[in-house]
Design a protein around this motif. Structure first.
Motif, PDB file in Angstrom:
ATOM      1  N   THR A 149       0.803  -1.229   0.000  1.00 47.27           N
ATOM      2  CA  THR A 149       0.000   0.000   0.000  1.00 47.27           C
ATOM      3  C   THR A 149       0.833   1.275   0.000  1.00 47.27           C
ATOM      4  O   THR A 149       0.316   2.345  -0.286  1.00 47.27           O
ATOM      5  CB  THR A 149      -0.905   0.046   1.238  1.00 47.27           C
ATOM      6  OG1 THR A 149      -0.073   0.050   2.407  1.00 47.27           O
ATOM      7  CG2 THR A 149      -1.848  -1.134   1.291  1.00 47.27           C
ATOM      8  N   TYR A 194      -7.725  -9.570  -5.891  1.00 42.24           N
ATOM      9  CA  TYR A 194      -8.841  -8.664  -5.646  1.00 42.24           C
ATOM     10  C   TYR A 194      -8.711  -8.038  -4.248  1.00 42.24           C
ATOM     11  O   TYR A 194      -8.890  -6.835  -4.070  1.00 42.24           O
ATOM     12  CB  TYR A 194     -10.165  -9.432  -5.777  1.00 42.24           C
ATOM     13  CG  TYR A 194     -11.379  -8.548  -5.591  1.00 42.24           C
ATOM     14  CD1 TYR A 194     -11.852  -7.766  -6.637  1.00 42.24           C
ATOM     15  CD2 TYR A 194     -12.028  -8.471  -4.366  1.00 42.24           C
ATOM     16  CE1 TYR A 194     -12.943  -6.942  -6.472  1.00 42.24           C
ATOM     17  CE2 TYR A 194     -13.120  -7.650  -4.182  1.00 42.24           C
ATOM     18  CZ  TYR A 194     -13.581  -6.891  -5.241  1.00 42.24           C
ATOM     19  OH  TYR A 194     -14.662  -6.073  -5.065  1.00 42.24           O
ATOM     20  N   ASP A 196      -5.984  -7.569  -2.581  1.00 49.10           N
ATOM     21  CA  ASP A 196      -4.892  -6.589  -2.614  1.00 49.10           C
ATOM     22  C   ASP A 196      -5.361  -5.272  -3.223  1.00 49.10           C
ATOM     23  O   ASP A 196      -4.967  -4.191  -2.789  1.00 49.10           O
ATOM     24  CB  ASP A 196      -3.715  -7.138  -3.427  1.00 49.10           C
ATOM     25  CG  ASP A 196      -2.937  -8.201  -2.652  1.00 49.10           C
ATOM     26  OD1 ASP A 196      -3.244  -8.401  -1.458  1.00 49.10           O
ATOM     27  OD2 ASP A 196      -2.047  -8.836  -3.245  1.00 49.10           O
ATOM     28  N   LYS A 197      -6.202  -5.381  -4.233  1.00 48.25           N
ATOM     29  CA  LYS A 197      -6.713  -4.182  -4.908  1.00 48.25           C
ATOM     30  C   LYS A 197      -7.548  -3.357  -3.919  1.00 48.25           C
ATOM     31  O   LYS A 197      -7.421  -2.127  -3.861  1.00 48.25           O
ATOM     32  CB  LYS A 197      -7.576  -4.619  -6.090  1.00 48.25           C
ATOM     33  CG  LYS A 197      -7.760  -3.569  -7.146  1.00 48.25           C
ATOM     34  CD  LYS A 197      -8.263  -4.293  -8.361  1.00 48.25           C
ATOM     35  CE  LYS A 197      -9.102  -3.560  -9.275  1.00 48.25           C
ATOM     36  NZ  LYS A 197      -9.721  -4.399 -10.271  1.00 48.25           N
ATOM     37  N   LYS A 200      -5.257  -1.605  -1.565  1.00 47.81           N
ATOM     38  CA  LYS A 200      -4.598  -0.450  -2.196  1.00 47.81           C
ATOM     39  C   LYS A 200      -5.558   0.728  -2.273  1.00 47.81           C
ATOM     40  O   LYS A 200      -5.173   1.873  -2.081  1.00 47.81           O
ATOM     41  CB  LYS A 200      -4.124  -0.822  -3.602  1.00 47.81           C
ATOM     42  CG  LYS A 200      -2.819  -1.578  -3.605  1.00 47.81           C
ATOM     43  CD  LYS A 200      -2.384  -1.761  -5.050  1.00 47.81           C
ATOM     44  CE  LYS A 200      -1.331  -2.828  -5.181  1.00 47.81           C
ATOM     45  NZ  LYS A 200      -1.105  -3.220  -6.553  1.00 47.81           N
ATOM     46  N   ARG A 201      -6.812   0.430  -2.572  1.00 45.76           N
ATOM     47  CA  ARG A 201      -7.795   1.519  -2.687  1.00 45.76           C
ATOM     48  C   ARG A 201      -8.047   2.168  -1.327  1.00 45.76           C
ATOM     49  O   ARG A 201      -8.190   3.385  -1.235  1.00 45.76           O
ATOM     50  CB  ARG A 201      -9.092   0.996  -3.273  1.00 45.76           C
ATOM     51  CG  ARG A 201      -8.903   0.684  -4.738  1.00 45.76           C
ATOM     52  CD  ARG A 201     -10.206   0.519  -5.443  1.00 45.76           C
ATOM     53  NE  ARG A 201      -9.940   0.284  -6.856  1.00 45.76           N
ATOM     54  CZ  ARG A 201     -10.853  -0.076  -7.723  1.00 45.76           C
ATOM     55  NH1 ARG A 201     -12.098  -0.224  -7.325  1.00 45.76           N
ATOM     56  NH2 ARG A 201     -10.553  -0.266  -8.969  1.00 45.76           N
ATOM     57  N   GLU A 247     -15.006  -0.805  -4.607  1.00 46.95           N
ATOM     58  CA  GLU A 247     -15.405  -1.920  -5.468  1.00 46.95           C
ATOM     59  C   GLU A 247     -16.129  -1.450  -6.712  1.00 46.95           C
ATOM     60  O   GLU A 247     -17.210  -1.931  -6.995  1.00 46.95           O
ATOM     61  CB  GLU A 247     -16.323  -2.861  -4.698  1.00 46.95           C
ATOM     62  CG  GLU A 247     -15.653  -3.441  -3.499  1.00 46.95           C
ATOM     63  CD  GLU A 247     -16.620  -4.285  -2.741  1.00 46.95           C
ATOM     64  OE1 GLU A 247     -16.514  -5.503  -2.906  1.00 46.95           O
ATOM     65  OE2 GLU A 247     -17.462  -3.743  -2.029  1.00 46.95           O
ATOM     66  N   ASP A 249     -15.618  -2.155  -9.542  1.00 47.26           N
ATOM     67  CA  ASP A 249     -15.699  -3.222 -10.546  1.00 47.26           C
ATOM     68  C   ASP A 249     -17.009  -3.999 -10.427  1.00 47.26           C
ATOM     69  O   ASP A 249     -17.415  -4.671 -11.334  1.00 47.26           O
ATOM     70  CB  ASP A 249     -14.560  -4.239 -10.344  1.00 47.26           C
ATOM     71  CG  ASP A 249     -13.232  -3.604 -10.681  1.00 47.26           C
ATOM     72  OD1 ASP A 249     -13.253  -2.483 -11.220  1.00 47.26           O
ATOM     73  OD2 ASP A 249     -12.209  -4.238 -10.401  1.00 47.26           O
TER      74      ASP A 249
END
Lengths: 570, 112
Positions: A149, A194, A196-197, A200-201, A247, A249
Motif C-alpha cells: 500500500t 482482488y 490486494d486491490k 490499495k484503494r 469496489e 468493478d
C-alpha cells in the motif's frame, strides 16, 4: 582462506554509470574508482538514457558530465529526475561551470565533482559517501513502508506519531483503527489479487483523507489501518471517504465493509501503541454491527480493560492460592413421579481477595481469549474429582459431576492423559466425571473433535453436549455426534417459555433427541410450570434455580445426604 | 621518451596531475601522450578556419578538460581563454590564440 560466495549482495561491486565523452577523463576516473566500483561508460546523452532505462535497478550512482555531444548533460539529468522510476538514482554532476551548479541542484543532482578533478581519493570518498547515504535511505524507505500500500509500517508509524506529539503537544489528537469486516472471506471468495486491490484503494483513500485533515496513516496487519490525526468530530465522514469506491468493478454489490474504532482526544501520557490498543477495543466493540460501524473508546471500556489486565495478572496467584471455588448445581431426573438427584454441574467462581466474588461471565470469555482457560479447566477438573471422591468417602454415594471442556482443550494432545490421570488419582470411574462440550466446538474442526470425543467415550467418559440451541444448531448433528446427553441452552429454554410459540421447537428438539436415544437436559429452569411443561414434552433431566442455584460444596451436601437416605432412587 | 622529470621541466604541475590518476605514473604519462595527440589534431584549426564556432567550442572545451586535469600548466591558460571566447560565439580573430596553443603543443610534443 575462507572462500567468499559470489552470490552475495554485500560482496557485489556497486555499479556506476559514468557519462563522459572524454577518454582522458574516463581513464582518470577508472583509475580513481575502478577498483571499488564497476564502471559502465556512456559517451553520449542518448546512450546514458538507454542504459538508465535498461539497468536502473542495478545502478548505484550516475556520474554525469554536462558537456556531452548530442543530448546535453543537463537534459539527461532533467529526464532522469523527471521519471519516477529513475528519480531515486543519485546523480553527481561533473563540471567546471560553477553557474550550472544551482540549476543542477534544483533538478535533483546530489553532489558535484569539479573540473579539473580533485585528487582521486577525494572523488572516491565523495562517491562512497553518496552511495552509502542512498543505500541507507533506500533501506529506510523499504522498511518504513508497507510494500503493497505504500503506507507506513507500524513501527515507523508509532515513531512518527511520537514525533508529531513532540511538535504538536498541545493539539488534541485521535487514535483511529479501521478494520475490514471479514476480509479473509473477501480473499477467499474473490481471490488475493482482488483483496490486494481493495487494500490499495483503502490506502489511496487514506492518503487523500490524511492530506485533507492532517496526520499519518499506516497498514498494520493484513486488514487493519491506523490513523493518528488531529481531533475531529465527524468520524462518519472520514469512514465514508475511506470506504469510497472500493469496489467499482462490482457495482451494486457490496463485499467490503469497514469498521472504525476511535480513541478520541488521546491521553498523550500513554505510550502510542497503548492508545491504539484502545482504538482497537472500540473497533472490536462494533464488530458485526453493520448499522453502526463506528465505535468510540469510553471509560467503561477503559475500566473493563483495566479489570481484564488485573484478572490476567492475578490469575497465577489465584490458581496457586485456590481462589477459584467450584460451586455445584444439581441436575434432577424428572422421568419418575419424584425428581431424583442424578448428577451435578461444576461451576467455577472466583473469590478474589480485592474484588470479591467475580462473575464467570467476566473471566471465562477473557481466559478463553488468551488460552488461560486451559489451566482453569484443569484446575476445575481436579477440584471436582477430589470433591466427588470426598463425597464418596464420607457419604458412600457417587454423585457424577459434569465439568466444562473448552474448545481449546479438545486440541490438547494430552487431554485424555490428563483426564485419566485425574480420575485415577481420585480413584474414580471415568463415568463419574461427566464432560460438557459446547455445541459450537463441534462446528469448528469437527473431524478432530469428533475423533477425540470418540476416544474419550471408549474410555468410559460420558459426553454432554452443552448450550444446544444457542448457535447454529443442526438437529442432523445428533445422528453423527458421539454424545450421551443433550443440554438445551438456558437462554433457549427461557425464551421458549417467554414466547409461547417457541415451545413447539423445544418439544421437537426433545422428541428428536429421544428418537436417537439421547436424553435431554434442560438448563435454566426456574418455575414449577416450566418443570411440568418440560416433563410433558419428555425432557429427562432438569437443572435450574427451581431446584437450586449453584452452591458451594458444603451446601450441596444436603442433596448428597438426601440421595444417601434414598438409595433406591440413586 | 616522455618522463615525469621532463614534464616537470616543461612546467606541468605533475603532482596535481598524478593525484588525479591515483599516483599512477604510467597512466599519467600515457594520458599526456594521448592529450598531445588530440592537441596535434587539425580538428580545432579546421573548425576555426571554417568559422564553425560551435564545433570549435566543443573541441576546445574537450581539450581544456584534458589539459586541466593533466595539469599541463603552460597550455591551460590559452586553451581556457579560447574556450571562454568561443563560448560567447562572437566572430573574431582567434588565430593568435590558436597559434599560441599550437606552439605550446609543439614544445610538449618534442618531449615525447
Amino acid at each position: 582462506m575462507e572462500k567468499k560466495t559470489k552470490f552475495s549482495v554485500s560482496e557485489e561491486k556497486r555499479r556506476i554509470l559514468l557519462v563522459e565523452d572524454d577518454v582522458i577523463n574516463q581513464e582518470m576516473l577508472k583509475e580513481s574508482i575502478g577498483n571499488v566500483y564497476e564502471l559502465i561508460i556512456a559517451e553520449t546523452g542518448e546512450e546514458a538514457l538507454e542504459i538508465v532505462r535498461e539497468r536502473f535497478r542495478t545502478l548505484s550512482i550516475i556520474l554525469l558530465d554536462l558537456n556531452l555531444p548530442g543530448v546535453k548533460g543537463i537534459e539527461v539529468l532533467r529526464r532522469i529526475k523527471g521519471d519516477p522510476a529513475y528519480a531515486g538514482l543519485p546523480v553527481i554532476v561533473m563540471t567546471s561551470d560553477g553557474e550550472a551548479e544551482v540549476e543542477c541542484l534544483t533538478l535533483g543532482a546530489v553532489d558535484f565533482i569539479p573540473k579539473p578533478y580533485p585528487p582521486s581519493k577525494v572523488i572516491l570518498a565523495r562517491i562512497l559517501r553518496t552511495v552509502e547515504l542512498y543505500e541507507d535511505r533506500d533501506t529506510i524507505r523499504w522498511t518504513e513502508r508497507d510494500h503493497l500500500t505504500g503506507l507506513y509500517n507500524n513501527d515507523f508509524f508509532y515513531h512518527y506519531a511520537d514525533q508529531l506529539d513532540l511538535y504538536h503537544k498541545d493539539v488534541p489528537a485521535d487514535a483511529i483503527v479501521v478494520d475490514i469486516n471479514h476480509f479473509h472471506t473477501v480473499n477467499d471468495r474473490y481471490g488475493k489479487a482482488y483483496g490486494d486491490k481493495v487494500l490499495k484503494r483503502i490506502a489511496e483513500n487514506a492518503l487523500r483523507v490524511i492530506n485533507e485533515i492532517g496526520g499519518i496513516a499506516c497498514r498494520c496487519g493484513p486488514d487493519t489501518f491506523l490513523f493518528y490525526c488531529p481531533h475531529r468530530a465527524d468520524h462518519e465522514d472520514m469512514l465514508n471517504k475511506l470506504s469510497a469506491k472500493l469496489e467499482d468493478d462490482n457495482p451494486g454489490e457490496n463485499h467490503v465493509r469497514l469498521r472504525m474504532g476511535v480513541y478520541s482526544e488521546v491521553d498523550k501520557s500513554l505510550y502510542v501503541d497503548r492508545r491504539f490498543d484502545r482504538a482497537k477495543l472500540a473497533a472490536d466493540s462494533v464488530k458485526g454491527n453493520l448499522a453502526n460501524p463506528i465505535g468510540f473508546y469510553d471509560h467503561s471500556m477503559h475500566d473493563a480493560e483495566v479489570l481484564e489486565e488485573q484478572l490476567i495478572d492475578d490469575f497465577p496467584t489465584a490458581i496457586k492460592e485456590k481462589q477459584f471455588v467450584v460451586f455445584y448445581q444439581p441436575k434432577f431426573d424428572v422421568r419418575g413421579d419424584e425428581p431424583v438427584l442424578i448428577s451435578a454441574e461444576a461451576l467455577v467462581r472466583w473469590n478474589h481477595p480485592e474484588l470479591g466474588m467475580v462473575s464467570p461471565g467476566v473471566f471465562i470469555p477473557l481466559f478463553e481469549k488468551n488460552g488461560l482457560i486451559q489451566t482453569l479447566d484443569n484446575y476445575v477438573w481436579s477440584e471436582t474429582a477430589a470433591q466427588i471422591r470426598d463425597w464418596k468417602a464420607r457419604f458412600h454415594v457417587s454423585v457424577p459431576v459434569s465439568v466444562n471442556v473448552s474448545r481449546i482443550d479438545l486440541f490438547d494432545p494430552y487431554l485424555i492423559d490428563k483426564l485419566l490421570d485425574i480420575t485415577e488419582k481420585n480413584s474414580l470411574k471415568t463415568e463419574e466425571l461427566l464432560l460438557e462440550i459446547t455445541e459450537s466446538a463441534y462446528t469448528e474442526n469437527a473431524g478432530v473433535i469428533v475423533e477425540n470425543v470418540k476416544q474419550l467415550r471408549k474410555l468410559g467418559f460420558r459426553i454432554e453436549m452443552d448450550d444446544f440451541g444457542s448457535g447454529y444448531s443442526s438437529l442432523s448433528m445428533l445422528s453423527v455426534l458421539p454424545i450421551d446427553a443433550l443440554k438445551l441452552d438456558m437462554q433457549f429454554v427461557r425464551s421458549a417459555f417467554r414466547e409461547r410459540k417457541e415451545t413447539r421447537l423445544l418439544e421437537a428438539m426433545i422428541g428428536l433427541s429421544h428418537s436417537f436415544d439421547v436424553p435431554t437436559i434442560a438448563e435454566g429452569v426456574e418455575t414449577a410450570e416450566q418443570v411440568s411443561a418440560l416433563k410433558a414434552m419428555g425432557c429427562d433431566i432438569i437443572q435450574g434455580y427451581y431446584f437450586s442455584r449453584p452452591v458451594p460444596a458444603s451446601e450441596f451436601e444436603r442433596f448428597v445426604t438426601e440421595k444417601q437416605d434414598n438409595p433406591v432412587c440413586a | 621518451m616522455l618522463t615525469i622529470e621532463k614534464l616537470k621541466e616543461y612546467g606541468a604541475d605533475v603532482e596535481k596531475g598524478l593525484s588525479r590518476c591515483a599516483n599512477n605514473e604510467a597512466l599519467y604519462l600515457r594520458l599526456v601522450r594521448l592529450c598531445v595527440g588530440e592537441l596535434s589534431s587539425c580538428a580545432l584549426g579546421d573548425a576555426l578556419k571554417a568559422g564553425d564556432l560551435e564545433k570549435a567550442f566543443d573541441i576546445a572545451h574537450k581539450l581544456k578538460g584534458g589539459v586541466s586535469n593533466l595539469a599541463l600548466t603552460p597550455l591551460s591558460a590559452p586553451i581556457l581563454e579560447l574556450t571562454e571566447r568561443l563560448r560567447a560565439k562572437t566572430p573574431e580573430n582567434y588565430e593568435p590564440l590558436y597559434n599560441e596553443i599550437v606552439k605550446e603543443t609543439a614544445v610538449l610534443s618534442a618531449l615525447l
